[in-house]
Write a protein that holds these residues in place. Structure first.
Motif, PDB file in Angstrom:
ATOM      1  N   UNK A  81       8.998  51.677  73.454  1.00 28.47           N
ATOM      2  CA  UNK A  81       7.805  51.958  74.235  1.00 28.47           C
ATOM      3  C   UNK A  81       7.536  50.832  75.237  1.00 28.47           C
TER       4      UNK A  81
ATOM      5  N   UNK B 207       1.813  63.057  71.933  1.00 23.96           N
ATOM      6  CA  UNK B 207       2.385  61.728  71.846  1.00 23.96           C
ATOM      7  C   UNK B 207       3.765  61.697  72.469  1.00 23.96           C
ATOM      8  N   UNK B 208       4.519  62.757  72.253  1.00 23.23           N
ATOM      9  CA  UNK B 208       5.869  62.801  72.770  1.00 23.23           C
ATOM     10  C   UNK B 208       5.898  62.627  74.276  1.00 23.23           C
TER      11      UNK B 208
ATOM     12  N   UNK C 117      -4.752  59.278  70.818  1.00 16.15           N
ATOM     13  CA  UNK C 117      -4.092  60.271  71.654  1.00 16.15           C
ATOM     14  C   UNK C 117      -4.186  61.653  71.020  1.00 16.15           C
TER      15      UNK C 117
ATOM     16  N   UNK D 267       4.340  60.965  76.089  1.00 13.24           N
ATOM     17  CA  UNK D 267       4.064  59.625  76.579  1.00 13.24           C
ATOM     18  C   UNK D 267       5.334  58.825  76.786  1.00 13.24           C
ATOM     19  N   UNK D 268       6.454  59.354  76.274  1.00 18.70           N
ATOM     20  CA  UNK D 268       7.671  58.574  76.321  1.00 18.70           C
ATOM     21  C   UNK D 268       8.028  58.260  77.771  1.00 18.70           C
ATOM     22  N   UNK D 269       8.112  57.000  78.076  1.00 19.78           N
ATOM     23  CA  UNK D 269       8.408  56.631  79.466  1.00 19.78           C
ATOM     24  C   UNK D 269       9.892  56.773  79.733  1.00 19.78           C
TER      25      UNK D 269
END
Lengths: 315, 319, 600
Positions: free
Chosen positions: A210, B23-24, A310, B26-28
């Motif tokens: 991340x 959430x997934x 989130x 969000x993976x950059x």
């Protein structure tokens, strides 16, 4: 508000369904609880059996039995066990003490250990040590649990004579208790740890990639700092869910460990009740387990939503 | 029985994450990190590949044992010789309490154990996929209902169910498979559901809906093919978990005694004095076989999972 | 430099937080253990427990860390560990050893499930020691008085009088009186389902203090009352008359008893029963001050306990020490074995209502097809013998030496041919009278799996196709009661053999139903024989009837006995003075007052 309300209704509905299944399942099983009560060598007349059935309320039609079952539930009365001659709630409470002790400790140790080692292994997955530990834990999780328990018993209690071979204690003192519980707790913790290890490791590996991890590194934070201050909080979310589930199933004891180590716990109690067709005990025990499992599930969901903001965002 | 879920546990984390698909996203897509450790990545990949190859080899070996037992076993498993013999030239693993050659029993047992695992996993994956797809695609009330149903199934205990079914039908291997299959689809359903939730937002799905295709058609031809690479590892892990459950249930005497799976061999070894007489050649081999077979399957499953991650990383942004 | 300081500072902080969390957890756990330990049965070693507590709190902490270390360092961690633990344990053992004299320890696999003196059936067997019944069976199988000096029965078998011994006292000092007997029998009749026949048939009972006797008058003739009374434990009236619901009465002890010992403690968590010497016992004084019964839920652990010397002998009601463990014990050289032929046996029961089993010729053929020698070898490991056609084993009273069962597949095939079963379509399987292939279904419970497998093989060899069907205990009972089976393997217990008209008739008489019985013989000849036996107490007549019964079994083979087995009890060579009776094995008063430790 609707999200939580929905969840709660869902769990409540599940619980109702479980109550119904709980009632029907023991009754579907073959076997007459009266005959089990009497024993193999004894002969009693049909009339006597009818009287017994009357006393125990088994001759009422199913719908009536169900109605009385529901009303008892509402009064928090779990019924009376035929075979163990005591109210179910009392029996469960007695056995629960010791079961909670050794299963609870194993779960806690397992998750702490597994989590800790898993985080370390996930942080540096390519190091020899990490790889070895991962492999070891994978192997352990592939062993049938009773097999490992038997091997441990034979090795440590018999060949090496280090530990006693049965019971929760010899005399009800702390030293004796610890001595007796060491092996079973170890075996259970190892299994629990292996599962938590794998989950944590995967989780940390994912978190490592991340952006915030990269940023922390750019800031100059050392390895352990990043790991234990930032990543672990996010990575431990799945562990929390698993932990919640484990605590939910705490009351079901650990049947195989109890059989191998001759421990007088919930697992054996339930197994005997199944074999002896002790309806009230079965119902009571399953209800308690189902209730705690659902509760734990619900708590895990809520906890997850609490910790990870989130998730709270609308879909 | 929570121990049997430990195999699937590694994927449960994914399930938890998947359940909250936000959430997934969000993976950059930052590649900097990856490029910097490129060399270490290559090294990692090669040793990982070795690992994968070993597990695949092991798995093929067990499959071979299951399909062609007569080529590996010296005798027929029902043939009887002198009981309680120690390992010797004629009987590499000795004989059991009624004189069967243990090595032959072991080899023929592979077929049964693996079949049980495979069939149970098939049933559970099928049910899980169907339910997960429906829940994920249709959402709303159906979703809540199915998830609630999932919670209930999670709690139903296996042992009484086997006894009940065994009483009504012939107590046999099929009961075992049925029960194991019917009670372990939970995590598959969760994963399929979250994936379906993700995929239904895709452009091509929306256009299919616009064009008026029936939901059934959309699910089978658009969503399902994209789920397969998630299902495969779950399938493998389901096999592993079913095999361990079978071993545990056989130990309690609830398995089918006429079909000598590894679990039944262990149960006989225990109850007929194998442990007390230190007959390690009787109780160690089935246990080791179960462990290694489950291990190879689990590793293959993990390997497939890793591959799947690669796909989803390299794949185009879904939205 | 700066980095390192920063690093150590950080790690310490994180580590400290972790340690504190761990400490909190452990403290809370320990504080839970304290009440659990204190809530246990009244054990007066409070000071020691406190010391142990402080010792162990540290131990726990260290243990945790050494455990983690052990994981990475390997073996050394563990052995260090166990040192700490065994020290604490050794201290415990020391203290307890000082306070008692000789202890006799018995291992048993029959665990008791609840601390209900009357309600738990396993407990009922063990409490023979503290509350002996009126009668007992001696080593040769004859019924003699135990607490009763003598007894007599009226001509019409309705009136039974028992004369109580004079020197019996309860463990609280009271004398045992005939009122206690009257009370116990009536109590059982009223409160327990298995003695309800007493309630139904007892007309009146009178006590006579003059000759220390009690008389029971039944409303119809009973010939087996003396035997029934060998199973009811005597209860002190002055204690139990205040207890309303005895089946539900739970207490961990102590209980008042009149035997050589009284039940002091039931400890389900430690898995043991403790019996202490009865200070008021006037009979021959037993040597051991305490008798402990230890429960083991699996037999291998019990064997290992025997080997280690944790227990001195093994006991299972109506069961033998598992033959597979005998070799292990022999190897140690510390054990001797008591061998007695069991009066119970394992047999193959046939569904006599179904063809072809209703055909006696078919049953003959089946009997020839079984390799008895092999069964004896594999199932009893040599501690058994091939049975006779007469069913009843040699240890039973009035045993008749009928023909031994023979293994001869040729004769079996011959008999089948002669009886009209042949293979007309050449598929290797014989057909029944209805023209269809004979498919035998052998119903078994999982403990007879191997026997079932062997039988399967034997029947296939003579041309009958067969398969095994396993069922758990309850399903088995349901199927058996509804006659939904072909063949089944079942065991008879010693008490079962004595039930009804004795000599196993209790298993076959179709008028009797019950959990373990087959109730499948309807032949009027057999039923008449049973009635005749039940109508008389004359030993000569009983002798003749017994012979007739065994001849009936030999001729008709309503069931095929599979093997007779020996009941083997291992005992530590350091003890001698063991007695064994056919009903309860070594668990009888004679053993307990006579057994003593000898210098090896």
């Amino acid at each position: 508000m609707s999200g939580i309300a929905r969840k709660v209704t869902r769990y409540f509905a599940s619980f109702m369904l479980i109550a119904v299944i709980n009632f029907t399942l023991p009754r579907l099983m073959p076997g007459d609880p009266i005959k089990n009560l009497i024993g193999e060598d004894v002969y009693i007349s049909e009339k006597m059996m009818e009287e017994l059935r009357l006393e125990l309320g088994l001759n009422m039609p199913l719908s009536e039995q169900f109605a009385s079952y529901l009303s008892d539930l509402l009064h928090l009365d779990l019924g009376h066990s035929y075979h163990l001659h005591a109210p179910v709630a009392e029996i469960l409470l007695n056995k629960m003490e010791w079961t909670l002790l050794f299963v609870g400790i194993s779960v806690v140790i397992g998750s702490l250990l597994g989590g800790f080692l898993g985080a370390l292994a996930g942080w540096k997955p390519k190091k020899k040590v990490s790889r070895l530990t991962s492999f070891a834990f994978v192997v352990i999780s592939c062993i049938p649990p009773y097999f490992l328990a038997l091997l441990t018993l034979y090795l440590f209690a018999f060949k090496l004579g280090l530990f006693p071979s049965k019971g929760f204690y010899d005399t009800p003192e702390i030293g004796s208790v610890l001595h007796h519980l060491f092996l079973p707790t170890c075996v259970m913790s190892v299994f629990s740890a292996s599962r938590n290890f794998l989950v944590m490791r995967g989780s940390v590996i994912q978190e490592k990639e991340q952006l915030y991890a990269l940023y922390a590194r750019a800031k100059g934070l050392h390895d352990t700092g990043i790991l234990f201050r930032h990543i672990i909080k996010n990575a431990s979310l799945p562990i929390i869910t698993l932990l919640a589930l484990d605590f939910g199933f705490l009351f079901s004891g650990a049947l195989f460990i109890e059989i191998v180590f001759s421990l007088n716990g919930m697992g054996l109690l339930i197994y005997d009740a199944i074999m002896g067709k002790d309806y009230p005990l079965l119902q009571g025990a399953f209800l308690v387990i189902a209730f705690t499992a659902l509760l734990a599930n619900m708590l895990a969901d809520l906890l997850y939503a609490l910790i990870d903001p989130r998730v709270r965002r609308p879909a | 029985m929570s121990q049997s879920a430990c195999i699937e546990g590694s994927c449960m984390k994914e399930a938890c994450v998947e359940e909250n698909s936000e959430k997934r996203q969000e993976k950059p897509g930052f590649k900097l990190f990856g490029e910097v450790s490129f060399r270490s990545f290559r090294k990692h990949e090669s040793s990982l590949a070795l690992f994968n190859w070993i597990s695949i080899l092991l798995f093929t070996f067990f499959l071979f044992m299951a399909f062609f037992p007569s080529s590996l076993a010296p005798y027929a498993p029902e043939e009887r010789f002198i009981p309680y013999e120690a390992p010797s030239g004629r009987h590499l693993l000795g004989t059991n309490d009624i004189g069967n050659d243990i090595l032959s029993e072991l080899v023929f047992g592979a077929r049964i154990s693996i079949t049980v695992g495979f069939a149970a996993a098939l049933i559970s994956t099928l049910i899980g996929t169907v339910l997960g797809l429906c829940a994920g695609y249709f959402r709303g009330v159906l979703d809540e209902l199915l998830m609630g149903f999932t919670d209930v199934v999670l709690v139903i205990p296996k042992i009484p169910l086997i006894i009940v079914l065994g009483a009504f039908l012939r107590p046999s291997i099929w009961i075992l498979i049925l029960v194991l299959g019917l009670l372990s689809w939970e995590s598959t359903a969760r994963v399929t559901r979250s994936k379906a939730l993700q995929l239904r937002e895709a452009g091509y799905v929306k256009s299919a809906q616009c064009m008026g295709f029936s939901p059934y058609h959309i699910m089978t031809s658009d969503i399902f093919p994209n789920i397969i690479h998630v299902l495969l590892p779950k399938f493998m892990l389901a096999i592993a978990s079913a095999m361990i459950s079978e071993a545990s249930l056989s130990f309690l005497g609830l398995g089918d005694i006429s079909l000598k799976s590894w679990g039944i061999m262990l149960s006989f070894a225990f109850f007929r004095g194998g442990f007390i007489r230190d007959m390690w050649w009787w109780y160690m081999p089935p246990g080791i076989c179960i462990t290694f077979c489950v291990l190879s399957i689990a590793l293959v499953g993990f390997g497939l999972e890793a591959k799947e991650k690669e796909y989803s990383e390299e794949g185009a942004n879904i939205s | 430099m700066k980095q390192r300081k920063y690093f150590t500072g950080l790690e310490l902080k994180a580590g400290l937080k972790r340690q504190m969390a761990l400490a909190m957890l452990i403290l809370t756990l320990c504080s839970n253990i304290l009440p659990a330990g204190a809530a246990g049965p009244e054990d007066s070693e409070n000071n020691d427990s406190e010391n142990n507590l402080t010792l162990s709190k540290e131990g726990f902490f260290d243990r945790l860390i050494t455990y983690i270390k052990g994981l990475y360092l390997g073996e050394e961690g563990e052995t260090q560990d166990s040192g700490v633990i065994s020290e604490a344990a050794a201290a415990d053992v020391q203290q307890s050893a000082d306070s008692e004299g000789a202890v006799l320890k018995i291992a048993t696999p029959s665990a008791i499930k609840s601390a209900s003196f009357i309600g738990d059936s396993n407990l009922g067997v063990f409490t023979h020691l503290s509350n002996p019944p009126l009668m007992k069976m001696d080593a040769e199988g004859h019924l003699v008085g135990q607490l009763a000096e003598s007894y007599n029965v009226s001509e019409n078998n309705t009136c039974w009088t028992f004369y109580l011994k004079d020197d019996l006292y309860w463990s609280d000092g009271e004398k045992v009186s005939p009122e206690d007997i009257e009370f116990s029998i009536r109590y059982y009749g009223k409160e327990t389902p298995w003695a309800s026949w007493i309630n139904d048939t007892l007309e009146s009972s009178t006590v006579s203090d003059a000759d220390n006797s009690v008389t029971f008058k039944f409303n119809k003739p009973y010939t087996r009352v003396n035997m029934e009374f060998a199973t009811y434990n005597l209860l002190p009236a002055h204690v139990w008359e205040t207890i309303e619901n005895p089946l539900e009465y739970i207490s961990n002890g102590p209980y008042v008893g009149c035997g050589p010992y009284y039940l002091k403690l039931i400890d389900l968590n430690a898995g043991k029963l403790i019996f202490e010497k009865n200070p008021y016992w006037k009979g021959k004084a037993p040597v051991s001050g305490t008798v402990e019964i230890h429960f083991y839920s699996n037999v291998d652990v019990a064997t290992l306990a025997l080997k280690n010397g944790d227990v001195d002998t093994y006991y299972k009601y109506a069961g033998s020490y598992p033959y597979s463990g005998i070799e292990q014990l022999e190897k140690t050289g510390d054990f001797d074995f008591l061998e007695k032929t069991d009066i119970g046996l394992v047999f193959l029961a046939l569904n006599l209502k179904k063809a072809p089993f209703s055909d006696p010729e078919f049953r003959e053929a089946l009997a020839y097809a079984i390799n008895y020698k092999e069964l004896v070898r594999l199932e009893t490991l040599g501690y058994g013998e091939v049975p006779n056609r007469g069913f009843v084993p040699s240890a039973m009273e009035n045993f008749k030496e009928t023909e031994k069962l023979e293994y001869s597949p040729e004769k079996a095939k011959e008999n089948l041919e002669k009886a009209g079963y042949s293979d007309s379509n050449g598929n290797g399987i014989l057909e029944g009278k209805d023209g269809k292939d004979i498919k035998l279904e052998i119903l078994i419970r999982s403990e007879y799996a191997r026997t079932g497998e062997l039988l399967d093989e034997y029947f296939e060899q003579i041309g009958l196709s067969s398969e095994l069907k396993t069922a758990d205990a309850d399903t088995w009972i349901t199927l058996k009661d509804s006659y939904d089976y072909d063949l089944t393997v079942i065991r008879s217990t010693p008490w079962g053999m004595l039930m009804h008209a004795s000599w196993g008739s209790g298993y076959f008489d179709s008028r009797r139903t019950g959990q373990g019985v087959m109730h499948n013989v309807e032949d009027p000849e057999f039923l008449q024989l049973c009635d005749d036996i039940l109508a008389t107490t004359d030993p000569a007549e009983l002798h003749d009837y017994a012979y007739e019964l065994q001849d009936y079994y030999a001729e008709n083979l309503p069931a095929v006995p599979l093997y007779w087995s020996k009941s083997v009890t291992p005992f530590n060579r350091h003890f001698e003075g063991w007695y064994s009776d056919p009903l309860y094995g070594i668990y009888n008063l004679d053993t307990f007052v006579n057994v003593r430790e000898v210098e090896a």
